[in-house]
Design a protein around this motif. Structure first.
Motif: not given
Length: 216
Positions: A79-88
């Motif tokens: 799966l490409e371009r899986v969005r990161i959600l923040g904060p860590i």
């Protein structure tokens, strides 16, 4: 069917409609596939002391979608371009839909966010490196974020499962929706893209929490 039976059915339908009209609606948020990263894994994927770049604020206070994306890989697909959600976060977690899992050739469990023990494994690939997760890939349980005041208004408790009707072009009843209560939350029901497609709903649509005593 005699007139008394017809009148009884009409009154029952009207009572149900009236109850739904009097019940406060809950806004819907559709969650596409995404990932939460720990500090350790963020640095392994993007470099030492890397900081996420905020792309847009999310509905829940303090949460944001980052500009950065990663690729999630299994032995059978990616799966490409899986969005990161923040904060860590303290632990890395990947949330996908059942349709996504078919593309990966995996069978992740349906779990409440944060409950990753014994969940599916996957590899995360970033621009500076990769991370193998022995667990952390889940299909997220649909749920409703509420403040304590909201919970009091809806007469529910944290951890309770409720029935929710999504209104719209294709009304759908969800039977086990998890209630999550915290002063940090804002009222919103979270569903994934498969659930949104099934109900022809989108972010900003509304749902109604059904009283268990009210027939569906």
């Amino acid at each position: 069917m005699n007139s008394h039976a017809i009148q009884s059915i009409v009154e029952k339908v009207l009572r149900k409609l009236q109850q739904e009209m009097e019940t406060p609606s809950i806004p819907i948020g559709v969650s596409a596939r995404h990932i939460h990263l720990s500090k350790e894994h963020l640095e392994m994927l993007f470099g030492k002391n890397y900081q996420l770049t905020k792309k847009a604020n999310l509905s829940q206070p303090g949460q944001f979608a980052a500009t950065e994306t990663v690729t999630v890989v299994s032995s059978k697909g990616s799966l490409e371009r899986v969005r990161i959600l923040g904060p860590i976060r303290g632990a890395t977690q990947i949330e996908i839909s059942k349709t996504d899992s078919v593309k990966l050739g995996l069978n992740p469990p349906l779990r409440e966010s944060g409950d990753i023990k014994g969940s599916a494994a996957a590899t995360i690939v970033g621009p500076k490196g990769s991370v193998f997760l022995s667990e952390g890939l889940i299909i997220a349980q649909n749920h409703i974020h509420m403040t304590p005041k909201d919970a009091e208004q809806f007469n529910v408790e944290n951890g309770q499962y409720v029935k929710v009707k999504i209104q719209g072009q294709r009304p759908v009843l969800f039977d086990r929706v998890l209630i999550r209560v915290s002063p940090r939350y804002q009222l919103e029901m979270h569903i994934d893209t498969d659930e949104a497609n099934a109900s022809l709903s989108m972010t900003g649509d509304n749902a109604i929490l059904l009283n268990p005593s009210v027939p569906v």
